[in-house]
Write a protein that holds these residues in place. Sequence first.
Motif, PDB file in Angstrom:
ATOM      1  N   SER A  80       0.814  -1.222   0.000  1.00  0.00           N
ATOM      2  CA  SER A  80       0.000   0.000   0.000  1.00  0.00           C
ATOM      3  C   SER A  80       0.844   1.267   0.000  1.00  0.00           C
ATOM      4  O   SER A  80       0.368   2.334   0.399  1.00  0.00           O
ATOM      5  N   TRP A  81       2.084   1.165  -0.423  1.00  0.00           N
ATOM      6  CA  TRP A  81       2.919   2.372  -0.431  1.00  0.00           C
ATOM      7  C   TRP A  81       3.953   2.291  -1.562  1.00  0.00           C
ATOM      8  O   TRP A  81       4.310   1.198  -2.024  1.00  0.00           O
ATOM      9  N   ALA A  82       4.420   3.456  -1.956  1.00  0.00           N
ATOM     10  CA  ALA A  82       5.478   3.552  -2.966  1.00  0.00           C
ATOM     11  C   ALA A  82       6.219   4.863  -2.746  1.00  0.00           C
ATOM     12  O   ALA A  82       5.635   5.855  -2.300  1.00  0.00           O
ATOM     13  N   ILE A 111      -6.510   1.382   0.527  1.00  0.00           N
ATOM     14  CA  ILE A 111      -5.900   2.716   0.621  1.00  0.00           C
ATOM     15  C   ILE A 111      -4.424   2.566   0.290  1.00  0.00           C
ATOM     16  O   ILE A 111      -3.830   1.511   0.561  1.00  0.00           O
ATOM     17  N   ALA A 112      -3.843   3.590  -0.310  1.00  0.00           N
ATOM     18  CA  ALA A 112      -2.401   3.547  -0.569  1.00  0.00           C
ATOM     19  C   ALA A 112      -1.846   4.963  -0.585  1.00  0.00           C
ATOM     20  O   ALA A 112      -2.578   5.934  -0.807  1.00  0.00           O
ATOM     21  N   VAL A 113      -0.537   5.052  -0.329  1.00  0.00           N
ATOM     22  CA  VAL A 113       0.152   6.335  -0.268  1.00  0.00           C
ATOM     23  C   VAL A 113       1.406   6.253  -1.125  1.00  0.00           C
ATOM     24  O   VAL A 113       2.086   5.221  -1.134  1.00  0.00           O
ATOM     25  N   THR A 115       4.907   8.707  -2.361  1.00  0.00           N
ATOM     26  CA  THR A 115       5.654   9.949  -2.181  1.00  0.00           C
ATOM     27  C   THR A 115       6.612  10.159  -3.354  1.00  0.00           C
ATOM     28  O   THR A 115       7.022   9.207  -4.010  1.00  0.00           O
ATOM     29  N   ILE A 138     -11.336   8.458  -3.308  1.00  0.00           N
ATOM     30  CA  ILE A 138     -11.064   9.728  -2.647  1.00  0.00           C
ATOM     31  C   ILE A 138      -9.573   9.990  -2.816  1.00  0.00           C
ATOM     32  O   ILE A 138      -8.750   9.120  -2.506  1.00  0.00           O
ATOM     33  N   TYR A 166      -8.003  17.773  -1.824  1.00  0.00           N
ATOM     34  CA  TYR A 166      -8.706  16.485  -1.880  1.00  0.00           C
ATOM     35  C   TYR A 166      -9.782  16.567  -2.948  1.00  0.00           C
ATOM     36  O   TYR A 166     -10.222  17.661  -3.325  1.00  0.00           O
ATOM     37  N   LEU A 243       4.459  14.819   6.055  1.00  0.00           N
ATOM     38  CA  LEU A 243       3.950  13.797   5.126  1.00  0.00           C
ATOM     39  C   LEU A 243       4.720  13.801   3.810  1.00  0.00           C
ATOM     40  O   LEU A 243       4.777  12.785   3.121  1.00  0.00           O
ATOM     41  N   ILE A 274      -2.428  10.248  -1.631  1.00  0.00           N
ATOM     42  CA  ILE A 274      -3.161   9.165  -0.983  1.00  0.00           C
ATOM     43  C   ILE A 274      -4.429   8.904  -1.783  1.00  0.00           C
ATOM     44  O   ILE A 274      -5.111   9.844  -2.203  1.00  0.00           O
ATOM     45  N   ILE A 276      -7.991   6.475  -1.622  1.00  0.00           N
ATOM     46  CA  ILE A 276      -8.852   5.590  -0.821  1.00  0.00           C
ATOM     47  C   ILE A 276      -9.894   4.985  -1.754  1.00  0.00           C
ATOM     48  O   ILE A 276     -10.614   5.704  -2.453  1.00  0.00           O
TER      49      ILE A 276
END
Lengths: 369, 369
Positions: A80-82, A111-113, A115, A138, A166, A243, A274, A276
């Motif tokens: 869920s991240w990169a 959900i994933a985030v 950066t 979202i 958002y 963040l 992010i 969702i």
Amino acid sequence: MPLCVKPVRPDDLHAFCVEAMLKAGMDRADADITAEVLVATDTWGTYTHGTKQLRPLLQSYRDGRMDLHAKPELVGQGASWATFDGHHSMPMPASVLAMTAAIDKAHQTGIAVATVRNSGHYGAAGYYAHLAARQDMIGLSFTNVDPCMAVPGSRGPVLGTNPIAYAVPAGDEPPVMLDIATSVVAASKVFALRDVGKPIPDGWLVNADGLPTTDPTGYPAVGALLPMAAHKGYGLALMVEILTGVLSGGAFGNGISSWGGGPVAPVSQSHTFIAIHIAAFEPVADFKRRMDELTRQIRSAPKAKGSDRIYLPGEMEHESRQRAIEDGMALPDHVMLRLQGMAEDLGLDLIRIYGQHAAGGATRKERHG
Amino acid sequence: MPLCVKPVRPDDLHAFCVEAMLKAGMDRADADITAEVLVATDTWGTYTHGTKQLRPLLQSYRDGRMDLHAKPELVGQGASWATFDGHHSMPMPASVLAMTAAIDKAHQTGIAVATVRNSGHYGAAGYYAHLAARQDMIGLSFTNVDPCMAVPGSRGPVLGTNPIAYAVPAGDEPPVMLDIATSVVAASKVFALRDVGKPIPDGWLVNADGLPTTDPTGYPAVGALLPMAAHKGYGLALMVEILTGVLSGGAFGNGISSWGGGPVAPVSQSHTFIAIHIAAFEPVADFKRRMDELTRQIRSAPKAKGSDRIYLPGEMEHESRQRAIEDGMALPDHVMLRLQGMAEDLGLDLIRIYGQHAAGGATRKERHG
């Protein structure tokens, strides 16, 4: 008389911007993505963050603040991240890549985030949030910015205007979209008035002594923006700084340099996205029906004296975009001056913003009917 | 003379609150969690959201707004998401359960989100964010609230004060923690002044005509809070409404009822918790070192005239907690009045807040040393 002599079609402005980027040495795929981000922003009426930004972006490559031939690199990922390293490439393609990664992963996990570090000015934060909303998610989008904002107790700049954006899809109603600087206003709004010689409203800036001023002429070399709602805007700007710059392994605080002025140094902004996945939580149709219901609840609330309409966040932008697609855009002078400057930098005809055959006197609309 | 005649130790206040909840019929595990949330909030000096809230919470069970014997239920989950139905149970245990689920899932995937619907007033949003920070994660916490805030163009309440909280661990420096209402001030700050007969500052409230007022006496039956930074606070409050009520499948907007006044109806607030696993992105020690560096950068910035210190968000709360643990707390009168009322409701001795054997004249500190 305004500098924009007739409405500009988004497609024509896109083509002009791509032409400029190709001339500057970018490849077509990156130029297309960058033009899409900037022109979409103009269609929303957010002219401070649209195609106006292309000239200083290309200038920042000539200055050596960023690297025209670099490509963003995926340097780490999980379910869920990169994390991407932008390697100082054009920020829009890197940002679209990262938000797309977040969307893809959120499809799998909810959900994933993602950066991006070592990037630069990515334009309107809301654009990337809206990419998620278009995929029934979202979307959230954040970036740090070089310090230009005072915090409670400080004399000068401590943090950037670190925006929060958002976007959320609805059903029959327009998507909700918010894109706000955590300062009282975005620096670009100060520049827009400064560039046409106008004073700014009270409460936007402090001067070199830390005192309120309505004179933007020295900014950003002198003075600092104020955070929105005092300690609240400070706290939210710091959240964005953490963040983005801290979490991404990138630069933060006074480690970030201006992309458009001051000493020539790597810009090193970081972005965080992010997504969702609404469908994980409930059927998308149910969610959208509930978004429509919330929208109508708010819109139909009793009006304050002197007010005849309550807007949802993003509603003005949505309507502006419909008008831009149908009727073209009357670009404000501060945009036209920048586009003119860019045309001169690169030896292009500005008149091409009015259509590929504009030099011949016919817009595409006229040609097609 | 203040009503609090000597410093109150957090452990003694915790024991008193647990005693009250057991007397009211709650089970010990839930009472312990709830007391921990409320007393921790008092130690931060955030007295508006601490043990002061226990009396109206227990009242809301007697009123039938919430269900003392209900338990939260996990109604859906995936790799990085979970949804709970609070079934109108005490909100603190349900919220701790949900944030714990988010933390556990984020350990596996990098980020996770958990929602709770059909809940109530969960106290200080920041408490749940801080649970994540204690586990070396970035924590975010949101809740919707019954409408009590006007939005630009509206005459009366449209959205709640929908708070946003986050917490981030640091190394040698205190963790960063922000907990803000998206209104200019939290409703509890209006109540705190109203309850002692004081006027409120200008810009906090509008009256029944939608005009600014400094008279809080009619609120919340009459008038509405104003959003922080106008359209920005409105947009962020709406983000919270969507992330909580709409995404959770719970109530939203005017579907939420007051937990402390007005007609007796199910409260139906929703909460959302996000945890980001720092170790997925970089070694936690590196992240904390960078947080320390950012903290010191901000703290050491040149000071504004008349200012000799720049606080990080959460720093005052951190220092307040250290003092509370070492020296006890001088609870303000508005808290003492509520605790006294609760003691009367339940037939307890208020003097027990000063220690288990306070009636005998000795505090635990005196007994042990």
